[in-house]
Design an enzyme around this catalytic site. Structure first.
Site, PDB file in Angstrom:
ATOM      1  N   ASP A 169       0.980 -11.702   6.419  1.00 43.96           N
ATOM      2  CA  ASP A 169       1.413 -10.862   5.268  1.00 43.96           C
ATOM      3  C   ASP A 169       2.822 -10.191   5.549  1.00 43.96           C
ATOM      4  O   ASP A 169       3.531  -9.602   4.926  1.00 43.96           O
ATOM      5  CB  ASP A 169       0.439  -9.813   4.926  1.00 43.96           C
ATOM      6  CG  ASP A 169       0.085  -8.692   6.082  1.00 43.96           C
ATOM      7  OD1 ASP A 169      -0.480  -9.357   7.056  1.00 43.96           O
ATOM      8  OD2 ASP A 169       0.428  -7.563   6.169  1.00 43.96           O
ATOM      9  N   GLY A 174      -0.444   6.172   1.224  1.00 46.14           N
ATOM     10  CA  GLY A 174       0.921   5.537   0.455  1.00 46.14           C
ATOM     11  C   GLY A 174       2.280   6.139   1.005  1.00 46.14           C
ATOM     12  O   GLY A 174       3.011   5.956   0.551  1.00 46.14           O
ATOM     13  N   ARG A 204      14.304  -0.155   1.085  1.00 47.07           N
ATOM     14  CA  ARG A 204      14.613  -1.387   1.768  1.00 47.07           C
ATOM     15  C   ARG A 204      15.135  -2.277   0.792  1.00 47.07           C
ATOM     16  O   ARG A 204      14.862  -2.085  -0.479  1.00 47.07           O
ATOM     17  CB  ARG A 204      13.182  -2.083   2.259  1.00 47.07           C
ATOM     18  CG  ARG A 204      12.563  -1.178   3.259  1.00 47.07           C
ATOM     19  CD  ARG A 204      11.487  -1.797   3.751  1.00 47.07           C
ATOM     20  NE  ARG A 204      10.496  -2.502   3.149  1.00 47.07           N
ATOM     21  CZ  ARG A 204       9.246  -3.173   3.626  1.00 47.07           C
ATOM     22  NH1 ARG A 204       9.329  -3.261   5.041  1.00 47.07           N
ATOM     23  NH2 ARG A 204       8.528  -3.448   2.867  1.00 47.07           N
ATOM     24  N   ASP A 261       9.096  -6.002   7.727  1.00 46.55           N
ATOM     25  CA  ASP A 261       8.009  -5.085   7.883  1.00 46.55           C
ATOM     26  C   ASP A 261       7.996  -4.442   9.539  1.00 46.55           C
ATOM     27  O   ASP A 261       7.508  -5.298  10.571  1.00 46.55           O
ATOM     28  CB  ASP A 261       6.732  -5.472   7.845  1.00 46.55           C
ATOM     29  CG  ASP A 261       6.387  -5.655   6.316  1.00 46.55           C
ATOM     30  OD1 ASP A 261       6.917  -4.821   5.493  1.00 46.55           O
ATOM     31  OD2 ASP A 261       5.389  -6.294   5.703  1.00 46.55           O
ATOM     32  N   GLY A 266       0.795  -1.210  -0.262  1.00 49.78           N
ATOM     33  CA  GLY A 266      -0.171  -0.044   0.018  1.00 49.78           C
ATOM     34  C   GLY A 266       0.861   1.179  -0.059  1.00 49.78           C
ATOM     35  O   GLY A 266       0.322   2.158  -0.345  1.00 49.78           O
ATOM     36  N   ARG A 326       5.947 -12.871   0.635  1.00 47.34           N
ATOM     37  CA  ARG A 326       5.408 -13.204   1.959  1.00 47.34           C
ATOM     38  C   ARG A 326       4.335 -14.498   1.776  1.00 47.34           C
ATOM     39  O   ARG A 326       4.000 -14.693   0.766  1.00 47.34           O
ATOM     40  CB  ARG A 326       4.655 -11.981   2.608  1.00 47.34           C
ATOM     41  CG  ARG A 326       5.337 -10.820   2.478  1.00 47.34           C
ATOM     42  CD  ARG A 326       4.597  -9.588   1.635  1.00 47.34           C
ATOM     43  NE  ARG A 326       5.398  -8.517   1.639  1.00 47.34           N
ATOM     44  CZ  ARG A 326       5.639  -7.720   2.594  1.00 47.34           C
ATOM     45  NH1 ARG A 326       5.020  -7.923   3.858  1.00 47.34           N
ATOM     46  NH2 ARG A 326       6.482  -6.560   2.309  1.00 47.34           N
TER      47      ARG A 326
END
Length: 624
Positions: free
Chosen positions: A376, A220, A277, A386, A186, A284
């Protein structure tokens, strides 16, 4: 779909120690029995709430060694590349089905693994906050590229990176035990894959780069505070020896982003930022779940994604032969056998299970709590992925969760992480079973391997942390129980424990002296409890022929002196929000050497101050 939480890897945590019972196939059947795959998909788009976490070298002893170092440095410098010369590959985009639309309008994306979409975050004089030279080395990137005036524009997405082919990935997931439907990237946009000089594949991803079809009602974007936390912790975890996604750089956008940090109706404007990143893959569990949830027509995509992952990230599985003899008894009453060489998907899911178990065992060893272990947020490569609300244990508390959203049930608290890993793995094996890639016995065997691998890893880690000659469950269980009662600092205790001498003649009233800095404000009754434990511990140490100095060095190599405590992050965030990035860079250098003493940096190993326990420091929400 809610899976019963009777799926329990841990038979008890009453003594604050993991005790597993994965001996029977009956347990494994309970883990999977009567599992509906996913709720029937509505014709309406499903909207759901989602939670996103130097020391100097020795001087050369001779002119020859100096010459060798200089020549090596010259060769390395020649292999470094400018940004426009990076070797892009784009296998994900080339080999997997794409969304035919390229707009970022929030919608359900069907029959596709990704959507081509470009970064769209607005910028105004973006600034480079910090960068990781070790990650640049993974990409063969010339360090001088960080000095380019346009570097912040490129890594904020304002200026396209030459060779990139940006996209956002489609995935779903279970959040807090409930199926949430489509989630996806997202606010993260992958630029593509770089092949380095070692033929390693590294994906570059901008987090906070703007809207995608998976943004739902969100903007976002990302704010500076959460971006600093992710940037620093990505690198801190790597240097602790824990598999993780990495972070190349962090830039501010120069624009403000509105966030309601505590969901209390009091939003405020915060500085915007973007993290680049880096990972070998951002696939995932949820990347597979979303397609299985959509029924027969998309089950082929599950197979395509599995083939893709094996081909590019598990090539040794593709090359297995029968001669490797990877056949294992399932322990069932019929003495059936699982032959991993006859089904590459079974071999694959077993390796995913073992990587996941190994990862979580390492978390438990260092006292790390992820905070949002939704499916996820589970990497198929066994990476920490994450960084939303996360935290390292300060005072030892098995029920600790850094996530305010998780407080009512503490589903993702520190003690529950091994169980949640198994629960999430069960969802993953259910997905692969639905696509007819593995059968029930193979799925159950993968979960059994998870339990065995976790116990093996966890026991080995705890044995090394205590410097014991062999694993001693009773001794470790009692230690963790004592630590929980007295709220002992997890990191500092294990580091200080290396000062204990293996001398059984030490008088009882002197035993606690080496631990006085970590056993604070304990009464006589608790002193007796600790003295009793120390006597048993020293007796165990005395059975080894390792010297005290050897043991201390060994223990200090696995027990960090420095961890990324939440209050340290907050100090860096407070300074950065007024334009001072020096503390972010100082912390980056600190966490790159967590096991070293680092003279002059002692204050970073101190216990958290009182202000560190206020909301927004020790605990955070999913908002960022």
């Amino acid at each position: 779909m809610v899976m019963p939480l009777s799926l329990s890897l841990t038979s008890t945590f009453a003594h604050f120690h993991f005790s597993f019972s994965l001996k029977t196939s009956l347990f494994l059947r309970r883990a999977r029995v009567n599992l509906p795959l996913y709720p029937r998909r509505s014709t309406r788009t499903r909207i759901s709430f989602a939670c996103g976490a130097s020391s100097m070298e020795e001087s050369p002893s001779s002119l020859d060694s100096l010459t060798h170092r200089l020549s090596t440095h010259t060769l390395q410098s020649h292999s470094k590349k400018k940004l426009h010369l990076l070797d892009w590959d784009h296998s994900f985009v080339k080999e997997l089905p794409s969304d035919p639309r390229t707009d970022s309008f929030p919608r359900e994306v069907l029959h596709a693994c990704y959507t081509k979409v470009s970064p769209s975050a607005e910028v105004d004089d973006p600034q480079l906050v910090a960068w990781s030279e070790p990650v640049a080395d993974l990409l063969d990137l010339d360090h001088k590229e960080f000095e380019r005036p346009d570097f912040p524009h490129i890594f904020s997405g304002a200026t396209p990176l030459v060779g990139a082919l940006p996209y956002a990935q489609c995935y779903g997931g279970h959040q807090f035990g409930m199926w949430a439907g489509q989630l996806g990237d997202g606010r993260a946009i992958t630029l593509g894959e770089i092949l380095n000089s070692e033929s390693e594949r590294w994906e570059l991803q901008l987090k906070g780069a703007g809207k995608t079809p998976y943004s739902r009602f969100a903007d976002g974007l990302a704010v500076l505070r959460s971006s600093i936390r992710e940037f620093l912790c990505s690198e801190a975890m790597h240097h602790l020896g824990i598999p993780t996604t990495r972070a190349l750089c962090l830039v501010t956008t120069g624009k403000l982003v509105t966030r309601d940090m505590f969901y209390d109706g009091n939003p405020k404007e915060e500085p915007g930022a973007i993290v680049c990143r880096v990972a070998q893959s951002f696939l995932r569990f949820g990347s597979y779940q979303i397609h299985a949830s959509r029924g027969e027509e998309d089950l082929g995509i599950v197979r395509d994604l599995a083939d893709y992952a094996i081909r590019h990230h598990f090539p040794h599985i593709e090359n297995m032969s029968k001669s490797e003899g990877l056949s294992f008894s399932t322990g069932d009453e019929d003495h059936s056998v699982v032959d991993l060489t006859s089904n590459k998907y079974a071999a694959w899911v077993v390796e995913v299970a073992e990587r996941t178990a190994s990862l979580i065992a390492k978390w438990q060893g260092v006292g790390f709590t992820h905070g949002v272990l939704n499916t996820d947020n589970m990497s198929i490569l066994g990476l920490t992925i994450d960084y939303g609300p996360f935290g390292f244990l300060d005072a030892f508390d098995p029920s600790f969760t850094p996530n305010t959203t998780d407080l009512p049930g503490r589903r993702y608290c520190f003690a529950n992480q091994p169980d949640i890993g198994l629960w999430n793995l069960a969802q993953f094996t259910t997905t692969l079973s639905a696509a007819q890639l593995i059968n029930e016995k193979e799925a159950n065997y993968a979960m059994e391997r998870y339990g065995t691998k976790f116990m093996d890893e966890y026991q080995a880690i705890m044995t090394k942390k205590l410097g014991l000659p062999k694993y001693n469950k009773q001794l470790i269980s009692k230690l963790l129980s004592n630590m929980a009662v007295d709220k002992v600092d997890y990191t500092n205790f294990f580091r200080t424990l290396s000062n204990i001498k293996a001398d059984t003649s030490i008088p009882d009233d002197e035993l606690l002296i080496p631990l006085k800095s970590v056993l604070l404000d304990i009464g006589n009754e608790r002193k007796e409890a600790w003295t009793s434990w120390l006597k048993a511990y020293i007796h165990e140490l005395s059975t080894s022929d390792i010297s005290d100095d050897q043991r201390k060095a060994s223990m200090n190599s696995v027990n960090p002196k420095f961890i990324l405590r939440n209050y340290l992050c907050q100090t860096a965030i407070d300074a950065a929000e007024i334009g001072d990035f020096s503390e972010v860079r100082r912390l980056l250098k600190l966490v790159e050497h967590p096991f070293d003493e680092q003279p002059g940096m002692e204050k970073y190993a101190r216990l958290p101050p009182a202000w560190a326990y206020r909301p927004g420091v020790c605990m955070l929400s999913c908002s960022s």
